[in-house]
Structures are given as C-alpha cells and as structure tokens.
Design a protein around this motif. Structure first.
Motif, mmCIF file in Angstrom:
data_model
loop_
_atom_site.group_PDB
_atom_site.id
_atom_site.type_symbol
_atom_site.label_atom_id
_atom_site.label_comp_id
_atom_site.label_asym_id
_atom_site.label_seq_id
_atom_site.Cartn_x
_atom_site.Cartn_y
_atom_site.Cartn_z
ATOM 1 N N PHE A 97 -24.091 129.334 101.395
ATOM 2 C CA PHE A 97 -24.493 130.583 101.904
ATOM 3 C C PHE A 97 -25.057 130.967 103.435
ATOM 4 O O PHE A 97 -25.156 129.739 104.039
ATOM 5 C CB PHE A 97 -25.937 130.958 101.157
ATOM 6 C CG PHE A 97 -25.946 131.089 99.478
ATOM 7 C CD1 PHE A 97 -25.970 130.004 98.647
ATOM 8 C CD2 PHE A 97 -25.918 132.582 99.038
ATOM 9 C CE1 PHE A 97 -25.694 130.286 97.394
ATOM 10 C CE2 PHE A 97 -25.954 132.700 97.846
ATOM 11 C CZ PHE A 97 -25.814 131.465 96.823
ATOM 12 N N GLY A 98 -24.693 132.121 103.560
ATOM 13 C CA GLY A 98 -25.334 132.268 104.875
ATOM 14 C C GLY A 98 -26.730 132.628 104.983
ATOM 15 O O GLY A 98 -27.427 132.344 103.615
ATOM 16 N N LYS A 119 -17.087 140.142 94.451
ATOM 17 C CA LYS A 119 -16.492 138.590 94.788
ATOM 18 C C LYS A 119 -15.007 138.837 95.152
ATOM 19 O O LYS A 119 -14.414 140.042 94.679
ATOM 20 C CB LYS A 119 -16.507 137.757 93.515
ATOM 21 C CG LYS A 119 -15.959 138.536 92.400
ATOM 22 C CD LYS A 119 -16.252 137.691 90.996
ATOM 23 C CE LYS A 119 -15.518 138.177 89.800
ATOM 24 N NZ LYS A 119 -16.421 139.249 89.205
ATOM 25 N N ILE A 127 -10.490 125.209 94.148
ATOM 26 C CA ILE A 127 -10.904 123.987 93.437
ATOM 27 C C ILE A 127 -9.897 122.761 93.735
ATOM 28 O O ILE A 127 -8.669 123.054 94.154
ATOM 29 C CB ILE A 127 -10.643 124.442 91.751
ATOM 30 C CG1 ILE A 127 -11.270 123.297 91.089
ATOM 31 C CG2 ILE A 127 -9.061 124.722 91.681
ATOM 32 C CD1 ILE A 127 -12.575 122.983 91.240
ATOM 33 N N PHE A 148 -11.423 136.623 94.821
ATOM 34 C CA PHE A 148 -10.675 135.456 94.475
ATOM 35 C C PHE A 148 -9.608 135.426 95.210
ATOM 36 O O PHE A 148 -8.662 134.525 95.814
ATOM 37 C CB PHE A 148 -10.738 135.280 92.876
ATOM 38 C CG PHE A 148 -12.031 135.012 92.330
ATOM 39 C CD1 PHE A 148 -12.216 135.114 90.957
ATOM 40 C CD2 PHE A 148 -13.066 134.539 92.985
ATOM 41 C CE1 PHE A 148 -13.444 134.977 90.343
ATOM 42 C CE2 PHE A 148 -14.428 134.466 92.441
ATOM 43 C CZ PHE A 148 -14.475 134.632 91.176
ATOM 44 N N PHE A 157 -18.135 135.632 98.190
ATOM 45 C CA PHE A 157 -19.147 136.550 97.259
ATOM 46 C C PHE A 157 -20.126 137.211 98.235
ATOM 47 O O PHE A 157 -20.451 136.628 99.472
ATOM 48 C CB PHE A 157 -19.831 135.246 96.628
ATOM 49 C CG PHE A 157 -19.151 134.475 95.641
ATOM 50 C CD1 PHE A 157 -18.408 133.313 96.004
ATOM 51 C CD2 PHE A 157 -18.718 134.875 94.455
ATOM 52 C CE1 PHE A 157 -17.725 132.619 95.263
ATOM 53 C CE2 PHE A 157 -17.869 134.193 93.557
ATOM 54 C CZ PHE A 157 -17.331 132.979 93.775
ATOM 55 N N GLY A 203 -11.786 118.018 89.707
ATOM 56 C CA GLY A 203 -13.090 117.064 89.904
ATOM 57 C C GLY A 203 -14.083 117.758 90.707
ATOM 58 O O GLY A 203 -15.261 117.113 90.830
ATOM 59 N N SER A 204 -13.813 118.609 91.643
ATOM 60 C CA SER A 204 -14.789 119.167 92.614
ATOM 61 C C SER A 204 -15.741 120.213 92.285
ATOM 62 O O SER A 204 -15.162 121.344 91.514
ATOM 63 C CB SER A 204 -14.259 119.659 94.162
ATOM 64 O OG SER A 204 -13.553 118.437 94.598
ATOM 65 N N ALA A 205 -17.058 120.227 92.408
ATOM 66 C CA ALA A 205 -17.856 121.252 92.089
ATOM 67 C C ALA A 205 -17.649 122.503 92.862
ATOM 68 O O ALA A 205 -17.404 122.339 94.236
ATOM 69 C CB ALA A 205 -19.425 120.892 92.195
ATOM 70 N N ARG A 206 -18.009 123.812 92.684
ATOM 71 C CA ARG A 206 -17.648 124.924 93.239
ATOM 72 C C ARG A 206 -19.194 125.383 93.903
ATOM 73 O O ARG A 206 -19.479 126.526 93.352
ATOM 74 C CB ARG A 206 -16.824 125.936 92.553
ATOM 75 C CG ARG A 206 -15.515 125.613 92.318
ATOM 76 C CD ARG A 206 -14.805 126.954 91.891
ATOM 77 N NE ARG A 206 -13.599 126.634 91.714
ATOM 78 C CZ ARG A 206 -12.301 127.530 91.407
ATOM 79 N NH1 ARG A 206 -12.790 128.822 91.553
ATOM 80 N NH2 ARG A 206 -11.272 127.136 91.034
ATOM 81 N N GLN A 207 -19.663 124.207 94.658
ATOM 82 C CA GLN A 207 -21.159 124.718 95.052
ATOM 83 C C GLN A 207 -20.979 125.990 96.005
ATOM 84 O O GLN A 207 -20.048 125.713 96.894
ATOM 85 C CB GLN A 207 -21.890 123.576 95.423
ATOM 86 C CG GLN A 207 -21.176 123.000 96.610
ATOM 87 C CD GLN A 207 -20.522 121.551 96.346
ATOM 88 O OE1 GLN A 207 -19.898 121.545 95.306
ATOM 89 N NE2 GLN A 207 -20.771 120.678 97.239
ATOM 90 N N LEU A 208 -21.752 126.684 95.790
ATOM 91 C CA LEU A 208 -21.857 128.081 96.811
ATOM 92 C C LEU A 208 -22.544 127.622 98.392
ATOM 93 O O LEU A 208 -23.536 126.754 98.299
ATOM 94 C CB LEU A 208 -22.506 129.040 96.460
ATOM 95 C CG LEU A 208 -21.774 129.990 95.360
ATOM 96 C CD1 LEU A 208 -23.022 130.699 94.552
ATOM 97 C CD2 LEU A 208 -20.534 130.694 95.587
#
Lengths: 114, 117
Positions: free
Chosen positions: B107-108, B49, B97, B51, B34, B100-105
């Motif tokens: 960042f730079g 984005k 994914i 994917f 992203f 059960g894992s969150a897709r936290q970002l």
C-alpha cells in the motif's frame, strides 16, 4: 458471514502483556492475510495463510508475533510481551482465490499498548 | 521490493470540483493495481482494480483510474466530487503471480480527501 469480522475492535494492553486478535474470514475464502497499519500509514503485510497452511510470514516484525489458522477458517494473531511500538490497527483480509487476488478487509483491531 | 508512493497526503476540494490523486509504484515486473477507500468509521473497501487489458478502468461511484505503464502510475480520477466522497484513499499494488507466492498488497501511505459542501 456477510463480511470479514474481527474481534476485539479495540484492545488496550499494558506493556509486557500478551494479546490475541481474532479474524473470521468470509465463509469459503481460501486465502487469509494479516496487515499492520500504523497511524498515518498504509497497511503493511504481516503474514498469509492458504487454508490452514501459513505460506508466508516474512512480514512479521519479530518472533513475538505469531499467527495460526488451525482449521482453515478462523485465524488468530498473537503478540507476546507487547511493546509500545506494537500499537497499531491490525487488519485481516480474506480472498476466495488462492494467493488472494481480490481481498476483502475486516474492520480491524486497534491495539494500544500503554 | 515493490513500493507505492502517494504524493498528496491531504487534498481539500469543494463539491463538484474534479479530483485526481496520484499513485506511482516501483516494480519492474507485471503488476496488478488497486484503489481502496476507507470512509470514516468504516473498513477498507475496494474502489477499482486493474489486472490487464484496457488501461482505463472504471470503478464504483463514478471513479476511474488510468494505468500508464511507462510512467509506473495509476492515478485515480473523478470528474465531480461529492461531500460523501470524503474518505481516505489508498493505492495498492501486488505483483503478478509466481508459483507459490502470496499476492500480498503493498500500500501507499494514503491520501485523505476532504470535500467541502
């Protein structure tokens, strides 16, 4: 609502005080994330909710940080006994999909601990 | 753990100049990428984005980015910048994914772009 809202926008706390930061996600969004952004840095992950369940809190920096989302909508991030190093912008993001593929961010709460 | 590097902390350009902001990530698996933008006084907004599929993605306001898997890069480009592009730009990555894992970002640290009129 039209977007993610957060309140207050600015908070000044004296060291040792407790603070509570609120996030109103976009209606219907399943996923909710909290991030911390220190000055000059990118946001860093704190915790994640899917509906009311807190599924990941691995980013919380200490046990003074606590987050909840009891009804699966509004979320509150609480910081107990604030320290100067807690000064940062706290960002909330929500996503329609579970596990949050595309996240929409709120304006953030700027916390200053004096 | 994954990480994101943005090598340019502050870029200053004149209007109509071309822009390229570098972004490199470290993660061995499949990722989603992203670019977010933060205009002065505003909140973070998604610019574009990636994917899967075509590695050249087009976003809003004439921005595009190219995913080069072999270089672990996702550079942002715009052929001709405008004064209104003055903002801070953040590259972010999330791993694809696993159950059960969150897709936290992740960042730079961001690149501040200043466009001179």
């Amino acid at each position: 609502g039209a977007g993610v809202s957060q309140s207050p926008r600015y908070k000044v706390a004296k060291r040792g005080q407790d603070v509570a930061l609120r996030c109103d996600p976009i209606s219907g969004h399943v996923s909710l994330f909290w991030y911390q952004q220190a000055l000059g840095q990118g946001p860093e992950f704190l915790t994640y909710f899917q509906n009311e369940a807190q599924l990941d809190k691995s980013g919380l920096p200490s046990d003074r940080f606590f987050a909840e989302r009891p009804e699966g909508s509004v979320s509150t991030l609480k910081i107990q006994r604030t320290q100067q190093e807690d000064s940062a912008v706290y960002l909330c993001a929500s996503s329609f999909r579970d596990r949050g593929l595309e996240q929409y961010f709120g304006p953030g709460t700027r916390l200053t601990v004096t | 753990a994954q990480s994101v590097s943005q090598h340019n902390h502050h870029v200053i350009l004149s209007e109509a100049a071309s822009l390229e902001l570098g972004c490199n990530y470290s993660y061995g698996g499949t990722v989603n990428l992203f670019w977010y933008v933060q205009y002065p006084g505003q909140h973070l907004q998604l610019l574009l984005k990636y994917f899967s599929g075509d590695p050249l993605v087009k976003g809003i306001k004439g921005f595009e980015a190219e995913f080069i898997k072999s270089k672990f890069s996702f550079n942002l480009r715009k052929p001709s910048v405008q004064w209104s592009d003055t903002a801070e730009y953040f590259c972010a990555v999330t791993r694809s994914i696993s159950s059960g894992s969150a897709r936290q970002l992740t960042f730079g640290s961001g690149t501040q772009l200043t466009v001179l009129p």
